[in-house]
Design an enzyme around this catalytic site. Structure first.
Site, PDB file in Angstrom:
ATOM      1  N   HIS A 128       0.925  -1.264  -0.142  1.00  0.00           N
ATOM      2  CA  HIS A 128       0.006   0.041   0.197  1.00  0.00           C
ATOM      3  C   HIS A 128       0.791   1.353  -0.049  1.00  0.00           C
ATOM      4  CE1 HIS A 128      -3.374   2.799   1.117  1.00  0.00           C
ATOM      5  NE2 HIS A 128      -4.116   1.822   0.681  1.00  0.00           N
ATOM      6  N   ASP A 137      -7.972  -5.153   0.025  1.00  0.00           N
ATOM      7  CA  ASP A 137      -8.371  -6.237  -1.160  1.00  0.00           C
ATOM      8  C   ASP A 137      -8.086  -7.677  -0.919  1.00  0.00           C
ATOM      9  OD1 ASP A 137      -7.631  -3.353  -3.109  1.00  0.00           O
ATOM     10  OD2 ASP A 137      -9.720  -4.230  -3.043  1.00  0.00           O
TER      11      ASP A 137
HETATM   12  C1  SDX Z   1      -6.234   0.061  -2.945  1.00  0.00           C
HETATM   13  O1  SDX Z   1      -4.400   4.578  -2.067  1.00  0.00           O
HETATM   14  C2  SDX Z   1      -5.492   3.999  -1.434  1.00  0.00           C
HETATM   15  O2  SDX Z   1      -5.898   4.347  -0.412  1.00  0.00           O
HETATM   16  C3  SDX Z   1      -6.031   2.614  -2.207  1.00  0.00           C
HETATM   17  C4  SDX Z   1      -7.112   1.840  -1.412  1.00  0.00           C
HETATM   18  C5  SDX Z   1      -8.163   2.557  -1.032  1.00  0.00           C
HETATM   19  O3  SDX Z   1      -8.883   2.189  -0.197  1.00  0.00           O
HETATM   20  O4  SDX Z   1      -8.921   3.612  -1.922  1.00  0.00           O
HETATM   21  O5  SDX Z   1      -6.457   1.433  -0.253  1.00  0.00           O
HETATM   22  C6  SDX Z   1      -7.499   0.480  -2.198  1.00  0.00           C
HETATM   23  O6  SDX Z   1      -6.008   0.296  -4.147  1.00  0.00           O
HETATM   24  C7  SDX Z   1      -5.510  -0.891  -2.102  1.00  0.00           C
HETATM   25  C8  SDX Z   1      -4.351  -1.544  -3.181  1.00  0.00           C
HETATM   26  C9  SDX Z   1      -4.846  -2.386  -4.031  1.00  0.00           C
HETATM   27  N1  SDX Z   1      -3.813  -2.684  -4.878  1.00  0.00           N
HETATM   28  C10 SDX Z   1      -2.914  -4.039  -4.872  1.00  0.00           C
HETATM   29  O7  SDX Z   1      -3.156  -4.826  -4.105  1.00  0.00           O
HETATM   30  C11 SDX Z   1      -2.046  -4.163  -6.054  1.00  0.00           C
HETATM   31  C12 SDX Z   1      -0.608  -4.950  -5.680  1.00  0.00           C
HETATM   32  N2  SDX Z   1      -0.090  -3.691  -4.617  1.00  0.00           N
HETATM   33  C13 SDX Z   1       0.963  -2.960  -5.389  1.00  0.00           C
HETATM   34  O8  SDX Z   1       0.726  -2.787  -6.829  1.00  0.00           O
HETATM   35  C14 SDX Z   1       1.552  -1.695  -4.725  1.00  0.00           C
HETATM   36  O9  SDX Z   1       1.543  -2.137  -3.465  1.00  0.00           O
HETATM   37  C15 SDX Z   1       0.700  -0.345  -4.594  1.00  0.00           C
HETATM   38  C16 SDX Z   1       0.117  -0.074  -5.978  1.00  0.00           C
HETATM   39  C17 SDX Z   1      -0.660  -0.555  -3.966  1.00  0.00           C
HETATM   40  C18 SDX Z   1       1.250   0.549  -3.984  1.00  0.00           C
HETATM   41  O10 SDX Z   1       2.380   0.817  -4.753  1.00  0.00           O
HETATM   42  P1  SDX Z   1       3.539   2.112  -4.373  1.00  0.00           P
HETATM   43  O11 SDX Z   1       3.146   2.590  -3.259  1.00  0.00           O
HETATM   44  O12 SDX Z   1       3.693   2.938  -5.524  1.00  0.00           O
HETATM   45  O13 SDX Z   1       4.952   1.079  -4.125  1.00  0.00           O
HETATM   46  P2  SDX Z   1       5.928   0.821  -4.985  1.00  0.00           P
HETATM   47  O14 SDX Z   1       5.504   0.413  -6.394  1.00  0.00           O
HETATM   48  O15 SDX Z   1       6.946   2.115  -4.879  1.00  0.00           O
HETATM   49  O16 SDX Z   1       6.673  -0.406  -4.411  1.00  0.00           O
HETATM   50  C19 SDX Z   1       7.717  -0.182  -3.439  1.00  0.00           C
HETATM   51  C20 SDX Z   1       8.343  -1.497  -3.444  1.00  0.00           C
HETATM   52  C21 SDX Z   1       8.903  -1.880  -4.915  1.00  0.00           C
HETATM   53  O17 SDX Z   1      10.041  -2.716  -4.917  1.00  0.00           O
HETATM   54  P3  SDX Z   1      11.564  -2.121  -5.151  1.00  0.00           P
HETATM   55  O18 SDX Z   1      11.362  -1.432  -6.593  1.00  0.00           O
HETATM   56  O19 SDX Z   1      11.841  -1.243  -4.052  1.00  0.00           O
HETATM   57  O20 SDX Z   1      12.378  -3.492  -5.248  1.00  0.00           O
HETATM   58  O21 SDX Z   1       7.511  -2.551  -3.104  1.00  0.00           O
HETATM   59  C22 SDX Z   1       7.280  -3.510  -4.087  1.00  0.00           C
HETATM   60  C23 SDX Z   1       7.635  -2.651  -5.522  1.00  0.00           C
HETATM   61  O22 SDX Z   1       7.867  -3.939  -6.487  1.00  0.00           O
HETATM   62  N3  SDX Z   1       5.990  -3.906  -4.194  1.00  0.00           N
HETATM   63  C24 SDX Z   1       5.534  -5.146  -4.143  1.00  0.00           C
HETATM   64  C25 SDX Z   1       4.164  -4.902  -4.045  1.00  0.00           C
HETATM   65  N4  SDX Z   1       3.947  -3.645  -3.949  1.00  0.00           N
HETATM   66  C26 SDX Z   1       4.825  -3.143  -3.843  1.00  0.00           C
HETATM   67  N5  SDX Z   1       6.034  -6.192  -4.494  1.00  0.00           N
HETATM   68  C27 SDX Z   1       5.235  -7.419  -4.791  1.00  0.00           C
HETATM   69  N6  SDX Z   1       4.231  -7.351  -4.626  1.00  0.00           N
HETATM   70  C28 SDX Z   1       3.209  -6.383  -4.303  1.00  0.00           C
HETATM   71  N7  SDX Z   1       2.059  -6.177  -4.192  1.00  0.00           N
END
Ligand code: SDX
Length: 470
Positions: A319, A377
């Protein structure tokens, strides 16, 4: 009634100093009521010529708001100052909607008036039912239908979509109740249409969530009476999704609202933003992931390794704000057990897989180092599935739940004195001083190919052809 006039405009004298081009510039620090601090850089460009750059706005506050507070480090979420756990324990979705939209818990009279207004708005304008008679193919995604029909509401209630701020605010209470009620009817009728089932009208004597389940699963010849625990679980899911400060879809609603656009157009845009798999679409992706693990008979290692390798994301994990357990996920994982037991009288295999997957991920250094925990989710889909909702309706349920938040944020923008249109800046990285080259000199190389092609295809229009020939 909460209002935006008394948002504090600056903290107690704390300043941030920037050293730019050999000069010092001081900027005030705004301190929120929960102690958050933001550097107010609204005069940065006019004073220094610089702008800031923050892809994804992870470090940028777009506004000051009084609706919802999240402490991502501590896993705290409060609606108008009341912790989500207290609301989940004591409230209902419609009472929570009132709190989020109007800023205070309703009195008995206010609650009765509000519930009645929502109930009175449950039916769609009869002409809208034609949308469900072939206007959309059965294969259409419910989110596409939802965003279209929410915006089309303005065609039937033109007095609510004048795009004249004062006039739209005069009809706000009616428009808010209408949206809260009709989003649920549109969702249920979409499901019925997609499955070739007769449309079921709402009933006057049912509560919000029970009426939705009635419109989803009753038949003309057979009334559906959901188990109380099922109705409560659905109401809880909607309550937990009611608002979440400046997430992608709510920020979209605020951006559209900032142009002076009406409430229906703004929430319709919010639905489109929510549809993305990184946002509201994740609840569908989680179930697909759990079903694949169930089919493979593995323990989820394949998904975890693929996520660690950057090939995919572990859906339902991570998140932008929560660097600890999403409090909503905790409440949902407990509720999931209860609902499945009521519905199936045994353990839900997908829920068991989800719990094992959570355990594995949370003991893996990759996830620990990045503070990746289950988000809202991760468990919501298992409950929706055990209630009997098809996967492609999961994000629609998220949209129904988020409607109070979108409405409240639209109102916060619309009632803010001197509200400004949201129009970010950028840093240009494109070509500079590029010459205009006449078309005849651009592709001399394949001129003959082009000339032989032009006799076969449209190519340039008459004007370009004339200049080309010249
Ligand atoms: C919702 O914003 C809100 O409030 C949203 C929400 C709401 O109520 O409205 O809470 C609802 O959208 C919840 C999130 C649902 N999405 C998912 O579950 C999809 C999977 N999650 C990710 O794609 C991710 O965690 C996000 C999009 C939710 C957040 O991404 P960020 O904050 O942009 O984090 P990032 O992409 O900068 O990741 C930081 C690191 C990266 O690794 P490095 O590049 O540092 O090596 O964490 C890793 C990412 O690759 N990472 C994950 C991951 N989420 C982040 N790696 C594997 N699996 C994941 N789910």
């Amino acid at each position: 009634m909460a209002d935006t006039k008394d948002i504090p405009s600056s903290g107690e004298g704390e300043i941030a100093t920037f050293q730019l081009g050999g000069k010092s510039y001081d900027f005030p620090v705004v301190i929120g009521t929960e102690g958050e601090k933001g550097i107010d850089i609204s005069s940065l460009r006019s004073r220094t010529g610089y702008i800031t750059l923050d892809e994804g706005f992870a470090n940028t506050g777009s506004c000051q708001s009084k609706i919802t507070y999240i402490d991502g480090e501590k896993g705290r979420l409060c609606y108008r100052g009341i912790p989500i756990e207290v609301m989940a324990e004591n409230s209902t979705f419609i009472e929570t909607a009132y709190l989020i939209i109007y800023g205070d818990l309703p009195t008995r009279r206010q609650m009765s008036d509000f519930s009645q207004k929502v109930l009175r708005n449950a039916n769609l304008h009869e002409a809208m039912l034609h949308f469900f008679e072939g206007a959309f193919p059965f294969t259409a995604h419910p989110m596409s239908i939802l965003s279209s029909l929410l915006n089309s509401l303005g065609c039937y209630y033109p007095n609510m979509v004048t795009n004249d701020r004062e006039k739209d605010l005069e009809s706000f209470d009616d428009a808010a109740a209408l949206l809260l009620s009709k989003v649920r009817t549109i969702a249920a009728m979409t499901y019925r249409m997609k499955n070739g089932l007769p449309l079921i009208y709402p009933k006057k004597d049912l509560g919000y969530s029970q009426n939705f389940l009635h419109m989803m699963f009753s038949e003309p010849y057979h009334e559906y009476y959901p188990h109380d625990d099922v109705t409560k679980a659905l109401d809880l899911i909607l309550l937990l999704h009611s608002d979440h400060e400046q997430n992608c879809s709510t920020s979209t609603v605020r951006m559209v609202a900032s142009s002076g656009a009406n409430l229906f157009a703004s929430v319709s845009a919010g639905v489109c933003a929510l549809w993305g798999p990184l946002h509201g679409g994740a609840n569908m992706a989680v179930i697909k992931m759990l079903e694949e693990i169930y089919r493979d008979g593995d323990d989820g290692t394949r998904f975890i390794e693929a996520a660690k390798g950057g090939k995919t994301r572990l859906m339902g994990f991570g998140h932008r704000i929560y660097k600890s357990y999403d409090p909503r996920a905790k409440i949902l994982s407990e509720a999931a057990d209860k609902v499945f037991h009521v519905m199936r009288k045994k353990k839900d295999p997908l829920l068991e897989i989800a719990k094992r997957l959570e355990e594995k991920a949370r003991s893996d250094p990759y996830f620990i180092e990045r503070n990746l925990y289950p988000n809202v989710d991760f468990y919501s889909g298992t409950i929706l599935k055990s209630i009997g909702l098809p996967t492609d309706m999961f994000t629609v349920l998220f949209a129904i739940g988020r409607m109070p938040g979108w409405i409240a944020h639209w109102r916060e923008v619309a009632t803010k004195p001197k509200s400004k249109i949201i129009r970010p800046r950028q840093i240009y990285q494109g070509e500079v001083n590029k010459p205009y080259i006449k078309v005849r000199n651009r592709d001399a190389g394949d001129l003959q190919d082009y000339e032989s092609d032009v006799s076969k295809s449209e190519g340039y229009g008459a004007a370009e052809n004339a200049s080309f020939k010249a």
